[in-house]
Design a protein around this motif. Sequence first.
Motif, PDB file in Angstrom:
ATOM      1  N   TRP A   2     106.959  24.955  76.131  1.00 47.38           N
ATOM      2  CA  TRP A   2     105.790  25.875  75.882  1.00 47.38           C
ATOM      3  C   TRP A   2     105.926  26.523  74.780  1.00 47.38           C
ATOM      4  O   TRP A   2     105.397  26.504  73.915  1.00 47.38           O
ATOM      5  CB  TRP A   2     105.702  26.933  77.137  1.00 47.38           C
ATOM      6  N   CYS A  34      96.922  30.709  80.283  1.00 53.98           N
ATOM      7  CA  CYS A  34      97.869  30.955  79.141  1.00 53.98           C
ATOM      8  C   CYS A  34      97.892  32.212  78.328  1.00 53.98           C
ATOM      9  O   CYS A  34      96.782  32.168  77.975  1.00 53.98           O
ATOM     10  CB  CYS A  34      97.779  29.590  78.513  1.00 53.98           C
ATOM     11  N   CYS A  80      96.804  30.727  74.557  1.00 48.03           N
ATOM     12  CA  CYS A  80      95.483  30.273  74.332  1.00 48.03           C
ATOM     13  C   CYS A  80      94.284  30.400  75.390  1.00 48.03           C
ATOM     14  O   CYS A  80      93.345  30.028  75.067  1.00 48.03           O
ATOM     15  CB  CYS A  80      95.785  28.800  74.062  1.00 48.03           C
ATOM     16  N   CYS A 114     100.906  23.789  79.641  1.00 50.27           N
ATOM     17  CA  CYS A 114      99.481  24.133  79.450  1.00 50.27           C
ATOM     18  C   CYS A 114      99.011  23.215  78.485  1.00 50.27           C
ATOM     19  O   CYS A 114      99.297  22.935  77.382  1.00 50.27           O
ATOM     20  CB  CYS A 114      99.507  25.696  78.674  1.00 50.27           C
ATOM     21  N   GLU A 172      96.269  22.971  77.192  1.00 49.51           N
ATOM     22  CA  GLU A 172      95.551  23.339  75.826  1.00 49.51           C
ATOM     23  C   GLU A 172      96.128  23.510  74.748  1.00 49.51           C
ATOM     24  O   GLU A 172      95.782  23.319  73.395  1.00 49.51           O
ATOM     25  CB  GLU A 172      94.646  24.855  76.083  1.00 49.51           C
ATOM     26  N   CYS A 173      97.517  23.999  74.834  1.00 50.84           N
ATOM     27  CA  CYS A 173      98.184  24.500  73.643  1.00 50.84           C
ATOM     28  C   CYS A 173      99.535  23.674  73.161  1.00 50.84           C
ATOM     29  O   CYS A 173     100.077  23.717  72.325  1.00 50.84           O
ATOM     30  CB  CYS A 173      98.511  26.026  73.393  1.00 50.84           C
TER      31      CYS A 173
HETATM   32 ZN   LIG Z   1      98.231  27.404  76.338  1.00 47.85          ZN
END
Ligand SMILES: [Zn+2]
Length: 268
Positions: free
Chosen positions: A153, A203, A206, A225, A227-228
């Motif tokens: 992450w 998250c 993001c 995550c 998304e990011c």
């Molecule tokens: Zn994220």
Amino acid sequence: MTGFETVEATVLDPQVGSVIEEVRVFRREIEIIWDDGIVLRTKMRINGAWRVYRTTNWSELRGHSAQVVIDVGDRVAACFGSAEIETHHDFDPRRHPLLGPHGPDLFDPKLDRESCVDRMIAYEDSDATVAEVLLDQRVMRGIGNVFRCELLWSCELHPWAKISSLNRNECRELVSIAAEMLQPETRGRVATLAVYGRHGKECERCGGQIRVTHHGEANRVLYWCPECQTRHSGSGSTRYVTEHDTPPGAHPAEFIYLSDLERARKSG
Ligand SMILES: [Zn+2]
């Protein structure tokens, strides 16, 4: 985990400070799995049981013939009436010492970081995912599963990016962050976790929704995550992945069970 005691002579004891990751129940067998891959297996007699207490008075539990005591700070779990108690390492060929010599130890203050980077760059299986390689003891030692999720992450890396898609600087970044986090002066500090154990939550970077899946040969849980953590997402290895990705709101264990059932029906 803040404390562990057993009356049995077990081969491997889980280490204080490691995280209890999963509890698996197969009829009267109960397995507890720590994030460094250690598994405690207990096979309960008819009247045997694991009990959870608020007390931290271990000697009292010993007096009541507890066979195993696990302390997690505000609660203590104790095992009574187990016919078998044993520990082993969750099977993962990449963690097996017979496969080859171990890589450098991240806990070593004189760690040769470039040697870890070399091992990542020269990784024999170019289709392996970065998430798998981080747990490979032949590359470097010291990364447990909790820390693996957090490390991916923090580098915004897609967990199943192929190891061969990472350049030298990206490998160096992973090794440096890992080494710094595991040094004695930082190790004791309680850091808040960004993804691990936060399935379905937002998250902090993001605002996306954190997911959990099972991944790799040892089928360990992996929080991330989508998304990011997108770096090298296009290079992704297709092995082991996506069929167990848990949608938001569903319980991971229930989802895995239902997916397996569906797959068995289709193939049958
Ligand atoms: Zn994220």
